[in-house]
Design a protein around this motif. Structure first.
Motif, PDB file in Angstrom:
ATOM      1  N   ILE A 126       0.988  -1.056   0.028  1.00  0.00           N
ATOM      2  CA  ILE A 126       0.089   0.408   0.227  1.00  0.00           C
ATOM      3  C   ILE A 126       0.828   1.467  -0.331  1.00  0.00           C
ATOM      4  O   ILE A 126       0.498   2.098  -0.829  1.00  0.00           O
ATOM      5  CB  ILE A 126      -1.159   0.048   1.109  1.00  0.00           C
ATOM      6  CG1 ILE A 126      -1.939  -1.622   1.036  1.00  0.00           C
ATOM      7  CG2 ILE A 126      -1.186   1.173   1.477  1.00  0.00           C
ATOM      8  CD1 ILE A 126      -2.712  -1.434   2.511  1.00  0.00           C
ATOM      9  N   LEU A 127       1.845   1.255   0.627  1.00  0.00           N
ATOM     10  CA  LEU A 127       3.125   2.114   0.646  1.00  0.00           C
ATOM     11  C   LEU A 127       3.503   2.217  -0.711  1.00  0.00           C
ATOM     12  O   LEU A 127       3.944   3.938  -1.258  1.00  0.00           O
ATOM     13  CB  LEU A 127       3.890   2.041   1.924  1.00  0.00           C
ATOM     14  CG  LEU A 127       3.338   2.377   3.611  1.00  0.00           C
ATOM     15  CD1 LEU A 127       4.698   2.011   4.228  1.00  0.00           C
ATOM     16  CD2 LEU A 127       3.180   3.821   3.299  1.00  0.00           C
ATOM     17  N   LYS A 128       4.200   2.021  -1.175  1.00  0.00           N
ATOM     18  CA  LYS A 128       4.697   1.798  -2.345  1.00  0.00           C
ATOM     19  C   LYS A 128       2.924   1.932  -2.881  1.00  0.00           C
ATOM     20  O   LYS A 128       3.959   2.855  -4.460  1.00  0.00           O
ATOM     21  CB  LYS A 128       5.517   0.267  -3.334  1.00  0.00           C
ATOM     22  CG  LYS A 128       5.414   0.702  -4.719  1.00  0.00           C
ATOM     23  CD  LYS A 128       6.677  -0.790  -5.008  1.00  0.00           C
ATOM     24  CE  LYS A 128       6.566  -0.435  -6.317  1.00  0.00           C
ATOM     25  NZ  LYS A 128       7.552   0.751  -7.361  1.00  0.00           N
ATOM     26  N   ILE A 129       1.835   1.817  -3.522  1.00  0.00           N
ATOM     27  CA  ILE A 129       1.148   2.121  -4.667  1.00  0.00           C
ATOM     28  C   ILE A 129       1.126   3.741  -4.099  1.00  0.00           C
ATOM     29  O   ILE A 129       0.681   4.490  -4.957  1.00  0.00           O
ATOM     30  CB  ILE A 129       0.169   1.733  -4.172  1.00  0.00           C
ATOM     31  CG1 ILE A 129       0.141   0.501  -4.688  1.00  0.00           C
ATOM     32  CG2 ILE A 129      -0.927   2.105  -4.652  1.00  0.00           C
ATOM     33  CD1 ILE A 129      -0.899  -0.452  -4.106  1.00  0.00           C
ATOM     34  N   VAL A 130       1.243   4.051  -2.751  1.00  0.00           N
ATOM     35  CA  VAL A 130       1.037   5.569  -2.702  1.00  0.00           C
ATOM     36  C   VAL A 130       2.165   6.798  -3.309  1.00  0.00           C
ATOM     37  O   VAL A 130       2.036   7.728  -3.531  1.00  0.00           O
ATOM     38  CB  VAL A 130       0.487   6.284  -0.608  1.00  0.00           C
ATOM     39  CG1 VAL A 130       0.566   7.980  -0.394  1.00  0.00           C
ATOM     40  CG2 VAL A 130      -0.893   5.284  -0.472  1.00  0.00           C
ATOM     41  N   PHE A 131       3.304   6.387  -2.256  1.00  0.00           N
ATOM     42  CA  PHE A 131       4.972   7.010  -3.240  1.00  0.00           C
ATOM     43  C   PHE A 131       5.011   6.871  -4.383  1.00  0.00           C
ATOM     44  O   PHE A 131       5.175   8.067  -5.221  1.00  0.00           O
ATOM     45  CB  PHE A 131       6.012   6.050  -2.236  1.00  0.00           C
ATOM     46  CG  PHE A 131       5.995   5.874  -0.793  1.00  0.00           C
ATOM     47  CD1 PHE A 131       5.011   6.638  -0.207  1.00  0.00           C
ATOM     48  CD2 PHE A 131       6.184   5.200  -0.074  1.00  0.00           C
ATOM     49  CE1 PHE A 131       4.777   6.782   1.159  1.00  0.00           C
ATOM     50  CE2 PHE A 131       6.776   5.016   1.033  1.00  0.00           C
ATOM     51  CZ  PHE A 131       6.253   5.748   1.629  1.00  0.00           C
ATOM     52  N   ASP A 132       4.816   6.036  -5.285  1.00  0.00           N
ATOM     53  CA  ASP A 132       4.504   5.916  -6.314  1.00  0.00           C
ATOM     54  C   ASP A 132       3.443   7.063  -7.103  1.00  0.00           C
ATOM     55  O   ASP A 132       3.527   7.317  -8.040  1.00  0.00           O
ATOM     56  CB  ASP A 132       4.044   4.404  -7.431  1.00  0.00           C
ATOM     57  CG  ASP A 132       5.210   3.628  -6.753  1.00  0.00           C
ATOM     58  OD1 ASP A 132       6.597   3.813  -7.271  1.00  0.00           O
ATOM     59  OD2 ASP A 132       5.086   2.318  -7.254  1.00  0.00           O
ATOM     60  N   ARG A 133       2.483   6.757  -6.955  1.00  0.00           N
ATOM     61  CA  ARG A 133       1.381   8.256  -7.398  1.00  0.00           C
ATOM     62  C   ARG A 133       1.728   9.617  -7.151  1.00  0.00           C
ATOM     63  O   ARG A 133       1.054  11.018  -7.383  1.00  0.00           O
ATOM     64  CB  ARG A 133      -0.018   8.060  -7.141  1.00  0.00           C
ATOM     65  CG  ARG A 133      -0.179   6.178  -7.947  1.00  0.00           C
ATOM     66  CD  ARG A 133      -1.306   5.704  -8.166  1.00  0.00           C
ATOM     67  NE  ARG A 133      -1.486   4.737  -8.140  1.00  0.00           N
ATOM     68  CZ  ARG A 133      -0.875   3.719  -9.018  1.00  0.00           C
ATOM     69  NH1 ARG A 133      -0.242   3.093  -7.607  1.00  0.00           N
ATOM     70  NH2 ARG A 133      -1.318   2.845  -9.634  1.00  0.00           N
ATOM     71  N   ILE A 134       2.754   9.783  -6.177  1.00  0.00           N
ATOM     72  CA  ILE A 134       3.147  10.859  -4.763  1.00  0.00           C
ATOM     73  C   ILE A 134       4.174  11.481  -5.981  1.00  0.00           C
ATOM     74  O   ILE A 134       5.400  10.872  -5.459  1.00  0.00           O
ATOM     75  CB  ILE A 134       2.804  11.128  -3.783  1.00  0.00           C
ATOM     76  CG1 ILE A 134       1.321  11.086  -3.268  1.00  0.00           C
ATOM     77  CG2 ILE A 134       3.576  12.873  -2.705  1.00  0.00           C
ATOM     78  CD1 ILE A 134       0.964  11.227  -1.950  1.00  0.00           C
TER      79      ILE A 134
END
Length: 373
Positions: free
Chosen positions: A335-343
């Motif tokens: 989940i953290l990677k998903i959010v990081f990739d989109r910011i």
């Protein structure tokens, strides 16, 4: 002619040197880990509920599209999820009770095997029975302590798990309010921000796809485990195969435990060592299929987390929250990677967590092989 009002100045971001920024980041991570450890009983059920709510969200949306009243749709969705989980737990419980009835026979066979192993060590290496028994007693006391701690953690998890359906219901009920809250917090107080809304929407879709892929992969591994154990004639193949698939959700460490259980069963229930070696061979083949075919095509196609981060995350999760932390580690990292990739500002952290280079190499190799053909 009236003068134009002065344009408001944009807030400037403070620039800190590296020797100041790194300690601040480490201090923030340390405070986060300490907070999670101290408030694990409160935070972990919420995290489980959030993941289950994201997985069950398509069911709730399907009921709403078929004109089911919102409260009834939420209630039916929660009941469906709870019944599915209770069905799995009931199956494990019933099979475990049947296994418990055979424990005296297994204990006698294990004692006999231990005596034979002790005699072999005495003849081969000259170790006396007194030394061996001291080693065995020490190992037994450590194993008993570990088992007691694990049972305590699992029982505590089951007690806290009663709150998870309530949390899921409330998360569904207040989902719009939560989305508006996150949008306003991360958009600088603006009422509407398409960028933040898009990040939330894409993250939710990716998490749903990832978790569904993880369940599909676990189901296939369970079938392969059961078929392999039945082919070898191992008792309680259904229970051991399903437990192996559940433990396989814990990266790397869970796979080792999943192999140890059927190997011990084969060693105790079957004569000789052939069946135990057969179980090891079968599980190695299943792990090869899982790591090289199922995970890259079903799970890793949704989100890619590198092996180093996964192992460290599992160990940190175990240190923070025990068994529950180990199960939550990989989904939270994903989940953290998903959010990081989109910011934009957090993409370097997403690259640190990810494994895109390995995926790119596999894609390049497939392209090169197809071109050569």
């Amino acid at each position: 002619m009236t003068p134009l009002p002065p344009t408001p100045k944009q807030p400037t971001e403070l620039a800190f040197p590296l020797y100041v920024k790194v300690p601040l980041i480490l201090l923030g991570l340390a405070l986060l880990v300490l907070t999670l450890h101290l408030a694990a009983d409160l935070i972990f059920p919420l995290l489980f509920a959030a993941i289950f709510a994201i997985m069950l969200h398509p069911v709730e949306q399907w009921l709403l599209r078929h004109r089911v009243p919102p409260l009834l749709a939420i209630g039916l969705t929660v009941v469906l999820g709870v019944v599915s989980l209770l069905g799995l737990l009931y199956f494990i419980y019933v099979e475990s009770m049947h296994l418990g009835a055979q424990l005296p026979m297994f204990k006698a066979k294990l004692l006999q095997a231990t005596q034979q192993f002790t005699q072999w060590l005495n003849v081969r290496f000259g170790l006396t029975n007194q030394k061996l028994m001291s080693y065995v007693n020490e190992a037994s006391s450590r194993a008993a302590g570990l088992l007691g701690g694990t049972l305590t953690a699992v029982s505590g998890l089951l007690v806290v798990a009663t709150l998870i359906p309530v949390y899921i219901f409330l998360l569904f009920l207040y989902q719009r309010r939560l989305v508006d809250f996150l949008t306003q917090v991360f958009s600088g107080g603006q009422r509407r921000n398409q960028g933040v809304a898009e990040v939330l929407s894409q993250s939710k879709a990716a998490i749903q796809s990832y978790m569904v892929g993880l369940l599909i992969e676990g189901g296939i591994v369970a079938v392969l485990n059961v078929v392999g154990l039945l082919a070898l004639g191992i008792p309680y193949a259904l229970l051991l195969g399903v437990l192996g698939a559940v433990l396989n959700l814990i990266p790397y460490i869970g796979g080792l435990i999943a192999i140890a259980l059927p190997v011990l069963m084969a060693f105790v229930a079957k004569p000789g060592y052939g069946h135990a070696l057969g179980v090891v061979a079968v599980y190695m083949v299943i792990q090869f299929i899982d790591n090289h075919f199922l995970i890259p095509r079903i799970v890793a196609s949704k989100i890619k987390v590198n092996a180093l981060v996964a192992i460290v995350g599992v160990l940190v999760g175990n240190a923070i929250g025990g068994v529950a932390g180990m199960f939550l580690a990989l989904p939270i990292i994903a989940i953290l990677k998903i959010v990081f990739d989109r910011i934009e500002s957090l993409r370097p952290w997403g690259q640190l967590l990810g494994d895109e280079e390995a995926t790119d190499r596999r894609r390049t190799n497939r392209t090169a092989s197809s071109d050569s053909v």
